[in-house]
Design an enzyme around this catalytic site. Structure first.
Site, PDB file in Angstrom:
ATOM      1  N   ASP A  99       1.053  -3.658  -3.876  1.00  0.00           N
ATOM      2  CA  ASP A  99       1.825  -2.524  -4.784  1.00  0.00           C
ATOM      3  C   ASP A  99       0.620  -1.302  -4.702  1.00  0.00           C
ATOM      4  O   ASP A  99       0.999  -0.174  -4.438  1.00  0.00           O
ATOM      5  CB  ASP A  99       2.062  -2.861  -6.262  1.00  0.00           C
ATOM      6  CG  ASP A  99       2.834  -4.205  -6.157  1.00  0.00           C
ATOM      7  OD1 ASP A  99       2.687  -5.017  -7.164  1.00  0.00           O
ATOM      8  OD2 ASP A  99       3.960  -3.787  -5.434  1.00  0.00           O
ATOM      9  N   ASP A 111      11.123  -5.581  -0.920  1.00  0.00           N
ATOM     10  CA  ASP A 111      10.489  -6.097  -2.266  1.00  0.00           C
ATOM     11  C   ASP A 111      11.413  -6.581  -3.249  1.00  0.00           C
ATOM     12  O   ASP A 111      11.329  -7.600  -3.738  1.00  0.00           O
ATOM     13  CB  ASP A 111       9.748  -5.102  -2.790  1.00  0.00           C
ATOM     14  CG  ASP A 111       8.434  -5.818  -3.697  1.00  0.00           C
ATOM     15  OD1 ASP A 111       7.924  -5.016  -4.695  1.00  0.00           O
ATOM     16  OD2 ASP A 111       8.147  -7.071  -3.553  1.00  0.00           O
TER      17      ASP A 111
END
Lengths: 256, 487
Positions: free
Chosen positions: B405, B277
């Site tokens: 997330d 990420d």
């Protein structure tokens, strides 16, 4: 062990704290953040102190009972000192935050005062400490079992709940006292907080002789409550007025 | 019922992209709906801690020092001074909204985690080992620790490569404007989550609580739930309902991951995906960064089905904004990509044709159809998209968090509650760690004001606290509880 025990102990331990949280912290996002950050700081202090204890235990003989108990006592005392050290660190952080908030605001004063922050930080410490002490016990209280079947005290859950409640309150008041001591450079206030914390934790070494632990803790709790109240600008007049439900006309209280 | 192998395959292929791309917080996204307006408006915001305050403090100091000078130095200074002040004021304004937006993200993240932990603790289906996904083919029931470690590394490597490939595929599709394919993909995955996974979830909940249910009622319930979910997520719906559905599908996806990922693989995947990420969002050629930038260039929103937004998407009608704002916008040069196009528009704002360069017009025409470039038509065009709410209140501006997330935070906390020996202490510690990580990420977001990865800090804290609490704190607290000592 039934649902009654579970709910009873939950509300004894966390009822007042929940009330404090709902009525004073929940409305203001900034306070919620300070609360959670306070919980985080307490958690980090616990982590470090349990690391030290773990190393000490691994380096010692596991069969030696008195030694293990001695190490545990050392662990408790070290943890208390570390918690207060982290309270000081958190004070430093919040101080810097206040300076920033003051710089940002339109009218030159911060939306939250250091006293309010002290209260919320203390509550955060207390809630996390209480949660870590009590939650596993509560979950066990839901399941089957008999308390004290091997000859231990039958009041285990109840006394744990009361002890947790007093610890949460104490942390809140210690927060106020400690921050006030840091603000006004009165080192003896900070020393008093550390000393009372050591005394309260030390008194739990008398468990299961609950008279030796609960009674001194509650007495100390009332004493620190009164001290914190006076430091926050309260006086007996205000207290009587609030009990009678009247508004006070002139109240030079720094925080809300 | 248990999922068969082919079902697992479908799950993986269609459901993954939920977890894939949008693992980032985005500061910019509200901006490109403002048309010509750029970052001078209060943006997505932060919480109040050290560095930002220092900086603002310095800024305000500078401003206070500069003020007396501006009067003596004459006119030319004033305008730049004004702009700088306005910038600083706007920057300062953003800080004031910070705490509120942090809480606007704390609440859904907490809710998702609570749903996942509650399910894990009560419904035993999700902690039962019923096989593994096709993307983690190596088993962890091996004889030696070394073999298990190797298998889990291989599993994690395969999973991460799948995620990378799907992200790149998504970015390529977006870049070449294959919107239909992307929408089809999103719709199929939403269908799968809203109907199939929730059907399984409901079935398992009924089994746990021994509730008798007939198929007809069940079909009605699932049908209604699914259809309303599809409408809310992909089209229009009340904001709270849309948020609730997004939270629910994130929780469902997280539960699938918790069930089908073996232990060591799960922790490794969490660690590697936060590194991925970080790379994907911050590196110049990272796929997620390219996705965000392409979306900004085209002045489009990213897919609502992949992002949780705390407010409705709304538009400011730039055509009626005062020229002051446009001039100020043109002076800021920090944002090249979007501001480049905007600046050209801003500088020519006074001209009759509205200042839209031919390139922009072509783009717009290709999407909406030829329109005359008058202020009225521009106003009409900008007011067209569905979720518009003419809200001028800066406090209405919200933060966005990718569903990936939510999913990975919940996977971490869910795995902690499922497998930790410290049980609730570990779960609580991971929960606080993730919230603090989110807080710090939002703070960085306010400082850097661009799309940031939301996973790394939170997952790092979460992993550290999980392993530390499980191995160090739990024995300590155990001993303390045994002797009834209090610290």
């Amino acid at each position: 062990m039934t649902l009654a025990v579970f709910f009873g102990c939950t509300f004894i331990a966390f009822g007042p704290a929940l009330g404090l949280f709902l009525f004073t912290v929940l409305r203001d996002p900034l306070r919620i953040i300070i609360l959670i950050a306070g919980a985080f700081f307490w958690l980090v202090s616990l982590l470090l102190s349990s690391l030290v204890w773990f190393i000490a235990v691994k380096a010692s003989d596991p069969g030696d009972e008195p030694l293990q108990k001695g190490l545990l006592i050392f662990g408790v005392l070290f943890s208390v000192l570390l918690q207060e050290a982290f309270r000081f660190l958190y004070y430093k952080l919040l101080r810097k935050a206040i300076e920033g908030l003051v710089a940002l605001s339109e009218d030159g004063c911060s939306p939250i005062s250091i006293q309010q922050m002290a209260y919320v930080a203390g509550l955060g410490f207390g809630l996390m400490s209480g949660a870590f002490s009590m939650i596993n016990l509560l979950v066990d209280a839901l399941g089957p079992g008999t308390v004290g079947i091997h000859g231990d005290s039958q009041l285990y859950f109840l006394t744990s709940a009361f002890m947790t409640m007093v610890m949460i309150f104490l942390h809140t008041f210690w927060g106020i006292l400690f921050f006030h001591g840091c603000e006004t450079q009165r080192w003896w206030e900070m020393a008093a907080v550390i000393l009372t914390h050591l005394i309260v934790s030390g008194s739990t070494f008398w468990n299961p002789l609950y008279v030796g632990s609960l009674v001194p803790s509650y007495l100390l709790m009332f004493a620190t409550a009164a001290w914190a109240y006076v430091l926050s600008g309260g006086c007996t007049q205000n207290l009587l007025q609030s009990l009678r439900g009247q508004q006070s006309e002139t109240s030079p209280q720094p925080g809300s | 019922m248990c999922l068969k192998r082919k079902d697992l395959f479908c799950v993986a292929i269609i459901g993954f992209h939920r977890a894939v791309p949008m693992t980032e917080l985005s500061a910019h996204l509200p901006q490109f709906q403002h048309g010509q307006l750029t970052e001078n408006f209060p943006d997505n915001h932060l919480s109040n801690t050290n560095d930002s305050e220092r900086r603002r403090h310095d800024n305000s100091e500078r401003r206070r020092n500069d003020n007396p000078e501006s009067e003596t130095n004459g006119q030319p200074q004033n305008r730049t001074q004004q702009v700088v002040e306005q910038d600083e004021e706007d920057e300062e304004l953003t800080l004031k909204y910070g705490a509120k937006h942090v809480i606007m993200l704390f609440a859904p993240v907490t809710l998702c985690m609570v749903v996942v932990v509650a399910t894990i603790k009560s419904v035993s289906f999700y902690t039962r080992k019923d096989g593994q996904l096709i993307y983690t083919p190596f088993t962890e029931d091996t004889d030696t620790v070394g073999q298990r470690a190797l298998n889990s590394i291989l599993n994690a490597a395969i999973m991460i490569s799948v995620i990378i490939v799907m992200t790149i595929l998504l970015v390529v599709l977006y870049k070449y404007r294959c919107y239909k394919v992307i929408h089809g993909w999103l719709i199929i995955s939403s269908l799968l989550l809203l109907f199939f996974f929730s059907f399984i979830y409901l079935g398992e909940v009924f089994k746990t609580y021994n509730v008798a249910m007939d198929y007809i009622t069940l079909a009605l319930m699932i049908w209604n739930f699914g259809v309303v979910g599809m409408i809310c997520i992909h089209w229009k719906g009340p904001l709270r309902l849309q948020q609730a559905y997004l939270i629910m599908i994130s929780a469902l996806m997280a539960l699938v991951f918790i069930k089908y990922l073996p232990e060591w693989t799960a922790w490794l995947i969490l660690a590697v995906i936060s590194v991925y990420d970080l790379v994907a969002v911050l590196c110049p050629k990272g796929p997620l960064r390219m996705l965000v930038e392409t979306a900004q260039e085209r002045n489009e929103t990213l897919f609502p089905a992949l992002i949780y937004s705390s407010t409705m998407i709304w538009l400011v009608n730039m055509a009626e904004e005062d020229p002051e704002a446009q001039r100020k916008a043109s002076k800021s040069s920090t944002y090249d990509k979007q501001a480049a196009a905007n600046q050209i528009q801003n500088e020519d704002a006074d001209m009759d044709d509205g200042g839209f360069n031919p390139e922009w017009e072509q783009q717009r025409d290709s999407r909406i159809g030829p329109l005359e470039s008058t202020p009225e038509s521009r106003a009409a065009v900008q007011a067209l998209p569905s979720n518009s709410q003419a809200s001028e209140d800066p406090e209405e501006r919200g933060v966005k968090l990718g569903l990936g997330d939510f999913i990975f935070y919940s996977v971490l906390v869910g795995k902690a509650s499922a497998t930790a020996s410290g049980d609730w202490n570990t779960t609580l510690a991971c929960f606080v760690a993730i919230l603090i990580g989110l807080c710090l990420t939002l703070l960085l977001l306010a400082i850097f004001k661009k799309a940031l990865p939301a996973l790394p800090i939170s997952i790092t804290f979460g992993l550290v606290f999980y392993f530390a609490t499980d191995n160090l704190v739990q024995p300590f607290m155990d001993q303390l509880a045994f002797h009834q000592f209090y610290i």
